[in-house]
Design an enzyme around this catalytic site. Structure first.
Site, PDB file in Angstrom:
ATOM      1  N   GLU A 103       0.717  -1.316   0.136  1.00 50.50           N
ATOM      2  CA  GLU A 103       0.038  -0.184  -0.015  1.00 50.50           C
ATOM      3  C   GLU A 103       0.912   1.226   0.078  1.00 50.50           C
ATOM      4  OE1 GLU A 103      -0.767  -0.067   4.744  1.00 50.50           O
ATOM      5  OE2 GLU A 103      -1.575   1.434   3.511  1.00 50.50           O
ATOM      6  N   THR A 126       2.658  -8.331  -1.091  1.00 55.57           N
ATOM      7  CA  THR A 126       2.879  -8.138   0.324  1.00 55.57           C
ATOM      8  C   THR A 126       2.419  -9.622   0.888  1.00 55.57           C
ATOM      9  OG1 THR A 126       2.099  -7.353   2.554  1.00 55.57           O
ATOM     10  CG2 THR A 126       0.783  -7.114   0.624  1.00 55.57           C
ATOM     11  N   ILE A 127       3.171 -10.284   1.887  1.00 54.97           N
ATOM     12  CA  ILE A 127       2.782 -11.491   2.515  1.00 54.97           C
ATOM     13  C   ILE A 127       1.557 -11.257   3.245  1.00 54.97           C
ATOM     14  CG2 ILE A 127       5.157 -12.026   2.915  1.00 54.97           C
ATOM     15  CD1 ILE A 127       4.984 -11.595   5.753  1.00 54.97           C
ATOM     16  N   ASP A 128       1.218  -9.927   3.574  1.00 57.99           N
ATOM     17  CA  ASP A 128      -0.006  -9.570   4.575  1.00 57.99           C
ATOM     18  C   ASP A 128      -1.411  -9.894   3.741  1.00 57.99           C
ATOM     19  OD1 ASP A 128       1.958  -8.779   6.232  1.00 57.99           O
ATOM     20  OD2 ASP A 128       1.618  -6.560   6.126  1.00 57.99           O
ATOM     21  N   ARG A 163       1.931 -28.775  26.979  1.00 56.07           N
ATOM     22  CA  ARG A 163       2.068 -27.088  27.088  1.00 56.07           C
ATOM     23  C   ARG A 163       1.013 -26.273  26.126  1.00 56.07           C
ATOM     24  NH1 ARG A 163       8.512 -26.896  25.695  1.00 56.07           N
ATOM     25  NH2 ARG A 163       9.149 -27.502  27.973  1.00 56.07           N
ATOM     26  N   ARG A 268       4.357 -21.297  26.180  1.00 55.71           N
ATOM     27  CA  ARG A 268       5.365 -20.851  25.738  1.00 55.71           C
ATOM     28  C   ARG A 268       5.094 -19.746  24.333  1.00 55.71           C
ATOM     29  NH1 ARG A 268       9.680 -23.976  28.231  1.00 55.71           N
ATOM     30  NH2 ARG A 268      11.022 -23.238  26.719  1.00 55.71           N
ATOM     31  N   HIS A 274      10.321 -12.565  10.625  1.00 52.93           N
ATOM     32  CA  HIS A 274      10.921 -12.341   9.302  1.00 52.93           C
ATOM     33  C   HIS A 274      10.986 -13.808   8.532  1.00 52.93           C
ATOM     34  CE1 HIS A 274      11.694  -8.461  10.636  1.00 52.93           C
ATOM     35  NE2 HIS A 274      11.246  -7.935   9.623  1.00 52.93           N
TER      36      HIS A 274
HETATM   37  O1  F6P Z   1       4.088  -5.895   5.554  1.00 54.99           O
HETATM   38  C1  F6P Z   1       4.783  -6.852   5.698  1.00 54.99           C
HETATM   39  C2  F6P Z   1       5.411  -7.171   6.916  1.00 54.99           C
HETATM   40  O2  F6P Z   1       6.391  -8.178   7.198  1.00 54.99           O
HETATM   41  C3  F6P Z   1       4.156  -6.982   7.918  1.00 54.99           C
HETATM   42  O3  F6P Z   1       3.662  -8.251   8.510  1.00 54.99           O
HETATM   43  C4  F6P Z   1       5.224  -6.601   9.413  1.00 54.99           C
HETATM   44  O4  F6P Z   1       4.289  -5.844  10.454  1.00 54.99           O
HETATM   45  C5  F6P Z   1       6.076  -5.639   8.820  1.00 54.99           C
HETATM   46  O5  F6P Z   1       6.276  -6.062   7.387  1.00 54.99           O
HETATM   47  C6  F6P Z   1       7.454  -5.577   9.487  1.00 54.99           C
HETATM   48  O6  F6P Z   1       8.153  -4.750   8.973  1.00 54.99           O
HETATM   49  P1  F6P Z   1       9.738  -4.499   8.914  1.00 54.99           P
HETATM   50  O7  F6P Z   1      10.325  -6.048   8.490  1.00 54.99           O
HETATM   51  O8  F6P Z   1      10.053  -3.137   8.360  1.00 54.99           O
HETATM   52  O9  F6P Z   1       9.946  -4.669  10.249  1.00 54.99           O
END
Ligand code: F6P
Length: 344
Positions: A103, A126-128, A163, A268, A274
């Site tokens: 975005e 985007t993975i999101d 757990r 836990r 990442h």
């Molecule tokens: O938009 C992809 C994303 O991996 C989100 O899921 C996460 O909140 C963000 O980027 C993390 O960003 P950065 O790698 O810059 O910390």
């Protein structure tokens, strides 16, 4: 004709597949030349660029990350940002730009086209999976696969030690990764940002799972919040990025402590972080990213600027960039309700 390409925002599996497809088709069929700008919009501000041709994009289809580098640079926050972009485009004789991003990156492309007439075509990544104009973004399927595999593995430890295992996944303000991986991995609780959770209810599901002699897996999206009050779970030291986003972190740790305190069961947390963005793209993401690259270069050939390529069903279509970046695609409540039969 020379086409510029850049990748902006968080990296994501499939970026290289888009670059490869656009360059292959652009060179082979349209005899275009290509310039890759380094590190997202930063490369256009500084003039950091590389020539892209067919040999340069060989072998990159299965590679994660981006051969061009990426950053969360917002040119509208930089002094003389637009003037510098124009100068660097002119210096490299670039006639059109393909911006591959989420975005934020696409929001910049939309503004550059609408307000300054800089010819841009957008490709959604985007993975999101939170871009509203496309059914899927590439990167999402790979992230869901990684998270699902992690949940599968965590089941065995949860069962062996009886757990509670809490898995924190990414997704920022959208619960897609949590929803899909939680369902695919057979989680007993899935918590998403779109619906605040009731801690008593979560503990009830956890307890009922133990009563059935199984150990619970709780999948929590990094943006999920409890009903009673906002948690300050962002990484305060990190501040805001140049698009105004906080770095989310910590709901998993917080939740495990609360579950343990309230149920007396050891809990836990695993934060996938990442890992979800890394490594080779899934077959679906390679397929989608490649098709996006092919359609993006066709949009350039047609002089159809200010658009983003998008997946609708199995077709790749073009939608106005402005529409594509107007709002986030979040999980509808009824979709979340659908999976609740598996909770507890
Ligand atoms: O938009 C992809 C994303 O991996 C989100 O899921 C996460 O909140 C963000 O980027 C993390 O960003 P950065 O790698 O810059 O910390």
């Amino acid at each position: 004709m020379r086409v510029g390409v850049l990748t902006g925002g968080g990296d994501c599996p499939g970026l290289n597949a888009v670059i490869r497809a656009a360059v292959r088709k652009g060179v082979q069929q349209y005899h275009y030349e290509f310039t890759g700008f380094k590190d997202g919009w930063r490369g256009l501000l500084t003039g950091a660029a590389v020539r892209l041709d067919i040999p340069a994009v060989r072998g990159i289809l299965p590679r994660g990350g981006t051969m061009l580098g990426s950053s969360r640079t917002n040119p509208f926050k930089e002094r003389d940002g637009v003037r510098r972009i124009r100068e660097n485009l002119a210096k490299d004789e670039v006639d059109a730009l393909i911006a591959i991003g989420g975005e934020d990156t696409l929001g910049v492309a939309a503004r550059l086209w609408e307000q300054y007439g800089i010819p841009c075509v957008g490709v959604p990544k985007t993975i999101d999976n939170d871009l509203s104009a496309t059914d899927y973004t590439f990167g999402f399927d790979t992230a869901v696969g990684i998270a699902t595999e992690a949940i599968d593995r965590l089941h065995t430890t949860a069962e062996s030690h009886m757990r509670v295992l809490v898995v924190e996944v990414m997704g920022r303000h959208a619960g897609w990764i949590a929803l899909h991986s939680g369902l695919a991995g057979g989680a007993n609780v899935i918590l998403i940002p779109e619906q605040r959770f009731d801690l008593d209810e979560v503990c009830g599901w956890v307890t009922s799972r133990f009563r059935a002699s199984y150990a619970p897996i709780v999948v929590v999206a990094e943006g999920a919040m409890p009903q009673d009050g906002d948690l300050v779970l962002k990484d305060a030291a990190a501040g805001l990025d140049s698009f105004g986003h906080v770095r989310l972190s910590g709901v998993g740790e917080w939740l495990a402590k609360e579950i343990e305190r309230r149920t007396g069961k050891e809990a836990r947390t695993t934060v996938l972080g990442h890992v979800q963005r890394g490594g080779t793209p899934s077959a679906f993401d390679r397929w989608l990213a490649t098709r996006f690259g092919l359609h993006a270069i066709d949009a350039v050939r047609d002089g159809d600027y200010g658009v983003m390529v998008a997946l609708r069903g199995t077709d790749v279509v073009r939608v106005p960039l402005a529409e594509a970046t107007a709002r986030l695609k979040t999980v509808p409540l009824e979709r979340y309700e659908e999976v609740k039969v598996f909770f507890g």
